[in-house]
Write an enzyme that holds these catalytic residues in place. Structure first.
Site, PDB file in Angstrom:
ATOM      1  N   CYS A   1       0.848  -1.196   0.000  1.00 31.41           N
ATOM      2  CA  CYS A   1       0.000   0.000   0.000  1.00 31.41           C
ATOM      3  C   CYS A   1       0.880   1.242   0.000  1.00 31.41           C
ATOM      4  O   CYS A   1       0.458   2.315  -0.404  1.00 31.41           O
ATOM      5  CB  CYS A   1      -0.943   0.012   1.187  1.00 31.41           C
TER       6      CYS A   1
ATOM      7  N   GLU B   1     -14.364  -1.150   4.225  1.00 28.90           N
ATOM      8  CA  GLU B   1     -15.424  -1.634   3.343  1.00 28.90           C
ATOM      9  C   GLU B   1     -16.749  -0.960   3.692  1.00 28.90           C
ATOM     10  O   GLU B   1     -17.384  -0.369   2.841  1.00 28.90           O
ATOM     11  CB  GLU B   1     -15.556  -3.157   3.447  1.00 28.90           C
TER      12      GLU B   1
ATOM     13  N   ARG C   1     -20.091 -17.119   6.510  1.00 28.69           N
ATOM     14  CA  ARG C   1     -18.798 -17.608   6.009  1.00 28.69           C
ATOM     15  C   ARG C   1     -18.112 -18.492   7.049  1.00 28.69           C
ATOM     16  O   ARG C   1     -17.432 -19.467   6.711  1.00 28.69           O
ATOM     17  CB  ARG C   1     -17.891 -16.451   5.586  1.00 28.69           C
TER      18      ARG C   1
ATOM     19  N   GLU D   1      -7.096 -13.232   0.941  1.00 26.57           N
ATOM     20  CA  GLU D   1      -7.508 -13.679   2.274  1.00 26.57           C
ATOM     21  C   GLU D   1      -6.992 -15.064   2.676  1.00 26.57           C
ATOM     22  O   GLU D   1      -6.605 -15.270   3.824  1.00 26.57           O
ATOM     23  CB  GLU D   1      -9.032 -13.670   2.362  1.00 26.57           C
TER      24      GLU D   1
END
Ligand SMILES: Cc1cc2nc3c(=O)[nH]c(=O)nc-3n(C[C@H](O)[C@H](O)[C@H](O)COP(=O)(O)OP(=O)(O)OC[C@H]3O[C@@H](n4cnc5c(N)ncnc54)[C@H](O)[C@@H]3O)c2cc1C
Ligand code: FES
Ligand code: FES
Length: 1235
Positions: free
Chosen positions: A90, A710, A786, A1167
């Site tokens: 990043c 998010e 999930r 992930e």
């Protein structure tokens, strides 16, 4: 004003970043050079610009990342190497890394490996996993050594620009002359503070008696913090750093005397020198201090901080001398000094023959962390004997001040140094070193046990003295050199990130009439708001307006999936940190000061904080999900044995280096607004009451996201947008605010019942998950789903039933975080797997292997496993890690060592790729070809370090058949690609890659006739011909994942497009006495299909692994029983640092495993590798098992995550832990509760 604010706001030098404002992350590192009047030379130091007051920099030259090289002119080798070694993802930490390395090279152009590692002790990175940074910078080392990290170099070090120290910026001659002139007193007067820099000791003493309440500041690493975070004001500050007596170093007969302004770096250098020159018996204390200095803060802090508050022995104040014993600290952060007195120097004594001294520090993270318990221990023996003549033990961390257990010390005098003394000392320490069960800092039994364990370490040390006086797949042969897919090309922004030229949200230049916003947040977890008083806040200079719920023109109701929360709390607050309103002012400092004095009165209600509270009061969001396959009741009947257990998995803070930021700019007509945001998704129009087509959200890049940007970033963006109806408004949250308001990974409680055969084969599983969702649903529903989709990890269990509850609590809403509930589901699976192995007495790798899925098996959600590669990954991992040989060596080690144990573990992962909400599995792209042949690419994904833009350029490059250099991505914006799904669920390169490919195909078809007409022409020729023929050279692309649609009720339909697989093996060593652990070895084998970019993929694997290492072994969020987050910055919340990389690390991408379900046969892996760190957790559990067997304990035992030093120590039950039992629950109010 700090140097950082001055650089960024006054000078517009935005290369230096703000990551924490408390000296804990190193993002703001700059180099300060000055002529040292006492050393008579120019010294260069890396310092934290966020703590350095501008006033303290008179005579100093400051070099920032902006000043050492640029992409357009000349890169500095330090900038080039971090970028090309793939050490910048990043990029938000990169300028700080660059400046730490640059400073080291200015002082020492040929550093050793140890120097390089030491230089980064104060720098944190959340993306890379650190290895590529160190690897790139080790090319500067005198002796090149890539250590024990096996990862093929994906760059050519021989092509690096060589370092030429003669080309560096020189120290300004005018400052050199100034430094040589006699010092004179200086005063700086600010809005609220008078800063005086006296030039002589007499002046300092006069000033101190004239202003007895004035504060002395040297490094400002202690004083700066409460001024910033607690709004404390010291109207007069005295800066004695230039007074010669306070900078002197004198060697006397008794020891070495250091002036009180000598920095810790200087102290270390002098002591190191003395240890090298003096007889060893004389330097026992020096060696102990040097050992402690290694673990004291980071290099940047040690370069400016002085050793006032530490453990040193004797000090002189004013003109008297006093022993630094327990009387020296009468209270917390208080000393025996009177207001008008100052500390002149500190004497550190030599030791004598027969004297032994040790110091120990136990902290959550070894590097750059505050101690849990620390101690200095000194013993003198009668000449030629082992009889104690004098003994002094001194402990920190056991009370507000240093504690000397005088009774114990007294008892030990005259005793021989043997087992009996040890027994007596421990029994006495257990009685004397008591702590109330609700003591601040918590961990009470652990801290008490540590006092015994550390004494035991000292005992053993003295007894000893007395007795002796990574690999990647190459592209296929024949692939064109212009086809960049599969090549390890550098992150496209890496060079700009390394020079500080990469623009992040807060680097956007200020608008002329811009205002700054600060949040007003709740201090109560659950309460009715009775009143809000802004009276005092209005008197703060520069305040322009307040924003509360009533000021929202559109809807105050928001939420990413369920509209169940408000943008601004109106009548009720439901967590500490709930955003109630905001202040807008001319500067950030004024806005923050005003926000802190807004008074809210509350009518408090009982909060629900923890999962257990929620279970007790049945506080759950609906629906409760259940997934079932087979017949569990029958399965349990058929099993030889049944066991039950539970595991709690703590939450995790995202700790992206760039905090949430928004700049909102009103356009002045039709409700139009432009928002520059650091977000993975954007939704603000509703609150503004305008149609979505009036709002443009633009994201250039983010300094990390990991799921934290998010949905939770939406609220901040919305508040800023509401405040910006008339003028541009900016808000970048401080680290403490960001941690307080945005929530993190869901803490989970997993309760399970397993039926298994004596052989270790598992027949039936019943598991219940409780996730602490916080005060709104946010994304919790999909996260719990999930977890259920991953409840069996990679194991084939015939009868399974899983249930998932979302606990409704008064914590800030927890949210998406890399893995999205998957790691928690799999962690619970590995807990029951470990229990079964322990109960059966069979090695855990055998039990895991025998239960693994095979090709074609059905998951509990009835999805058939195709192209199932776990078996292959498993065998490769066993092979690369040399597992069986390692197992034998671990067993041998454990036989030989009582207080140090090793453990080994191998863990698989299977991670489903797709959003589980089917509609999100879509993406768009827009591709323009300009008449000069250059291509502008836009797609729906945002860049946050994961290399998405780089991969998309690679995809377009192959699809169009042109080099990457012709393709450019400027930003992600809602007016180019609309209705984007969040950049999340690891699916972005699959979805956007296909959309990009689709757009490119459309364009290629339009160009085809011109290619046919002119087969030997160039790309530019075809583009030009098409343009003059009036062909549309812009195209949209779209993709939706086919055949998805799982139904929970019928347990049918495809949940995932495909699965990513991996296996990792880790070996650890634990210190059974302190609980400290070190990861000795990790092998990771990941199936990434045919990698689009191996350098980026390996970066993702290592970065995710290190984040998982933090989750499972280190990072702990502490909440008070009232629901207030106590860990609000890097000082209290520890993410892995450089020192936490496994000693040996081998990352390997599985060969020959193409994936026919995604772009160019690749697989995504943002992930999946995070869970690979579970191998470290279960290796720790294995080592604890070995320690427990020494105390006669065997069979399953509970180990919650993270496996911190406290949990490890407490689980290694022994005679010391028995002496310090925990207090009865319910009999006290703990400092922190497990949520
Ligand atoms: C990121 C970070 C990590 C840290 N890690 C550690 C750690 O691992 N271990 C640890 O112990 N501490 C740690 N600290 C705390 C701090 O760095 C140390 O306490 C340091 O020694 C303070 O030195 P300073 O010069 O910066 O202090 P300043 O902030 O300048 O002042 C400290 C105090 O001493 C007083 N003072 C200064 N000079 C004199 C004098 N001559 N006479 C009398 N009083 C004086 C000041 O008035 C003030 O109260 C850390 C701090 C930070 C920001
Ligand atoms: S911003 Fe200065 S150390 Fe983090
Ligand atoms: S690259 Fe280091 S924090 Fe992102």
């Amino acid at each position: 004003m700090t140097l950082l604010t001055y650089l960024r706001r006054k000078l517009g030098l935005t290369g230096t970043k703000l990551g924490c404002a408390e000296g804990g992350c190193g993002a703001c590192t700059v180099m300060i050079s000055k002529f040292h009047p006492h050393l008579k030379c120019i010294v260069h130091h890396a310092v934290n610009a966020c703590l350095a007051p501008v006033c303290s920099l008179h005579h100093c030259a400051v070099i920032t990342v902006d000043g050492i090289g640029t992409v357009a002119s000349r890169l500095h080798p330090v900038q080039e190497r971090i970028a090309k070694a793939h050490g910048s993802q990043c990029g938000f930490c990169t300028p700080g890394m660059v400046m730490s390395m640059y400073t080291l090279l200015r002082n020492n152009p040929e550093p050793s490996m140890v120097d390089i590692e030491e230089a980064f002790q104060g720098n944190l990175c959340r993306c890379t996993g650190y290895r590529p940074i160190l690897e790139g910078y080790k090319t500067f080392a005198k002796v090149l050594d890539f250590g024990l990290w096996y990862c093929a170099l994906m760059y050519d070090p021989s092509k690096f620009i060589p370092l030429d120290p003669t080309q560096e910026v020189i120290f300004p001659p005018e400052l050199l002359n100034l430094g040589k002139q006699p010092p004179r007193q200086m005063k700086f007067k600010g809005e609220r503070v008078l800063w005086i820099q006296p030039s002589t000791l007499t002046e300092l003493l006069d000033l101190k008696s004239h202003y007895p309440e004035s504060k002395l500041v040297v490094g400002n690493t202690e004083v700066g913090m409460p001024m910033k975070f607690k709004n404390l004001l010291y109207p007069v500050i005295l800066a004695p750093a230039y007074i010669s007596e306070l900078n002197s170093v004198q060697h006397t007969k008794q020891g070495i005397v250091f002036g009180a302004a000598c920095t810790l770096t200087l102290l270390g250098e002098v002591l190191r020198d003395a240890v090298a020159k003096l007889p060893t018996y004389q330097t026992e204390v020096f060696k102990a201090i040097l050992e402690q200095l290694r673990w004291f803060a980071g290099k940047q802090i040690r370069n400016v901080a002085v050793c006032l508050e530490q453990t040193i022995i004797k000090y002189c104040f004013k003109f008297g001398a006093v022993l630094m014993d327990d009387n020296f600290f009468p209270g917390y952060r208080k000393t025996a000094l009177k207001p008008e007195e100052i500390l002149l120097s500190i004497e550190i004594p030599y030791t004598k023959k027969g004297q032994y001294f040790s110091a120990f520090k136990q902290s959550p993270r070894q590097e750059d962390d505050i101690a849990i318990v620390t101690c200095g221990m000194n013993v003198v023996f009668k000449e030629g004997s082992n009889i104690v003549e004098k003994i002094l033990l001194s402990f920190g961390g056991m009370a507000p001040t240093t504690v000397i257990p005088k009774t114990t010390c007294k008892k030990l005098i005259g005793s021989a140094w043997n087992e009996k003394l040890l027994e007596d000392a421990c029994a006495s320490l257990a009685e004397e070193m008591v702590l109330p069960p609700s003591a601040p800092g918590g961990m009470v039994p652990y801290r008490r046990t540590l006092t015994l364990s550390l004494f035991f370490k000292f005992y053993l040390t003295v007894k000893h003295y007395l007795a002796v006086d990574l690999q990647h797949e190459a592209v296929p042969p024949g692939q064109s050199s212009e086809d960049f897919v599969g090549r390890p090309i550098m992150h496209l922004s890496a060079l700009k990130q390394a020079t500080g030229e990469a623009v992040y949200c807060d680097d956007i230049p200020c608008y002329e009439n811009e205002l700054h916003l600060a949040l007003i947040t709740s201090t109560k977890a659950h309460a009715h708001i009775l009143s809000i008083d802004t009276g005092e806040a209005m008197t703060v200079p520069g305040v322009v307006a307040f924003v509360f719920a009533k000021d929202i023109p559109g809807s105050n109701i928001t939420g990413p999936a369920f509209y169940d929360e408000s943008v601004l709390a109106e009548k009720m607050v439901t967590c500490v940190g709930h955003i109630v309103g905001a202040v807008v002012a001319d500067t950030q400092a004024h806005a923050q000061r005003a926000a802190k004095v807004v008074k809210i009165t509350y009518d408090e209600l009982k909060p629900i904080i923890s999962i257990q509270d929620a279970i007790d009061s049945q506080s759950f969001y609906q629906p409760v999900r259940t997934m079932k396959k087979g017949d569990t009741a029958q399965g349990f009947k058929d099993s030889d044995h049944i066991l039950e257990g539970e595991i709690h998995i703590g939450g995790q803070e995202h700790f992206y280096l760039e905090t949430n930021c928004t700049v909102a700019v009103p356009k002045g007509e039709d409700g139009e607004m432009e928002l520059f945001v650091s977000t993975q998704t954007a939704l603000v129009a509703k609150a503004l009451g305008v149609p979505a087509n009036r709002i443009v959200c633009r994201v250039k890049r983010m300094g990390g996201g990991f799921g934290g940007k998010e949905s939770r970033s939406i609220i901040l963006s919305t508040v800023v947008a509401v405040a910006a109806m008339k003028r541009p408004v900016r808000c970048m949250l401080d680290r403490d605010e960001d941690m307080l308001v945005t929530g993190g990974r869901h803490p989970f409680l997993g309760r399970y019942k397993v039926g298994y055969m004596t052989s270790g084969k598992i027949i039936a599983l019943d598991v219940t998950f409780y996730a602490n969702a916080g005060n709104s649903k946010d994304l919790s529903f999909s996260i719990v789903e999930r977890a259920l989709f991953h409840m069996e990890n990679s194991y084939n269990i015939p009868h399974v039933c899983g249930t998932g509850y979302m606990c409704k609590t008064n914590l800030p809403s927890n949210t998406a975080f890399r893995g999205f509930g998957g790691p928690q589901g799999m962690m619970v699976a590995e807990s029951w797997m470990s229990d079964v192995a322990l109960a059966c007495g069979i090695p855990s790798y055998e039990v895991r292997r025998m239960n693994l899925y095979n090709e074609g098996d059905l998951t509990p959600f009835n999805q058939r496993l195709e192209q199932f590669t776990i078996g292959k990954c498993w065998e490769e991992c066993l092979d690369i890690s040399n597992y069986m040989k390692r197992q034998g060596a671990v067993e041998e080690f454990n036989r030989q060592h009582r207080w140090t144990k090793r453990g080994l573990s191998i863990i698989p992962t299977k991670f489903g790729i797709s959003f589980t909400s089917v509609f999100l599995n879509q993406a768009g792209a827009l591709v323009h070809i300009y008449t000069d042949g250059s291509v502008l690419l836009t797609h729906g994904g945002t860049e946050m370090g994961q290399g998405l833009h780089t991969k998309m350029v690679q995809v377009a490059s192959r699809a169009l058949g042109i080099p990457c250099s012709k393709i450019f991505i400027s930003e992600t914006s809602t007016n180019t690609v609309a209705n984007t799904s969040p950049t999340a669920a690891s699916a972005s390169s699959d979805l956007n890659g296909m959309a990009v490919y689709n757009a490119c195909q459309t364009l290629l078809q339009r160009l085809e006739p011109y290619k046919v007409k002119n087969p030997k022409g160039s790309w530019e020729d075809w583009v030009n011909a098409a343009y003059f023929d009036r062909v549309n050279l812009s195209a949209n692309g779209f993709y939706k994942t086919p055949d998805l649609g799982y139904n929970f009720d019928s347990n049918s339909g495809r949940a995932f497009n495909y699965f990513s697989y991996g296996v990792s093996c880790s070996e650890v060593e634990i210190d059974c006495l302190t609980g400290r652990q070190k990861t000795l070895h990790t092998t990771i084998v990941m199936d990434v299909g045919k990698s689009l970019n191996p350098a980026i993929d390996i970066g993702q694997v290592e970065g995710a692994f290190m984040q998982g290492l933090g989750l499972f072994t280190l990072e702990e969020l502490h909440y008070s029983p009232q629901g207030s987050l106590l860990t609000r910055g890097p000082g209290m919340y520890k993410i892995p640092a450089f020192g936490d990389i496994p000693v040996e690390l081998q990352v390997s991408l599985l060969r020959d495993s193409p994936n026919d379900k995604a772009i160019f046969s690749s697989k995504v892996l943002g992930e999946p590798p995070l869970f690979m760190a579970a191998s470290v957790f279960y290796a720790i559990k294995d080592a604890i098992t070995a320690a427990r067997s020494e105390s006669g304990l065997s069979g399953p035992f509970r180990l919650d995550s993270p496996a911190t030093s406290e949990r490890i120590r407490n689980a290694c039950e022994d005679r010391f832990t028995k002496l310090c039992p925990p207090a009865e629950p319910g009999t006290y109010t703990p400092w922190a509760v497990r949520v």
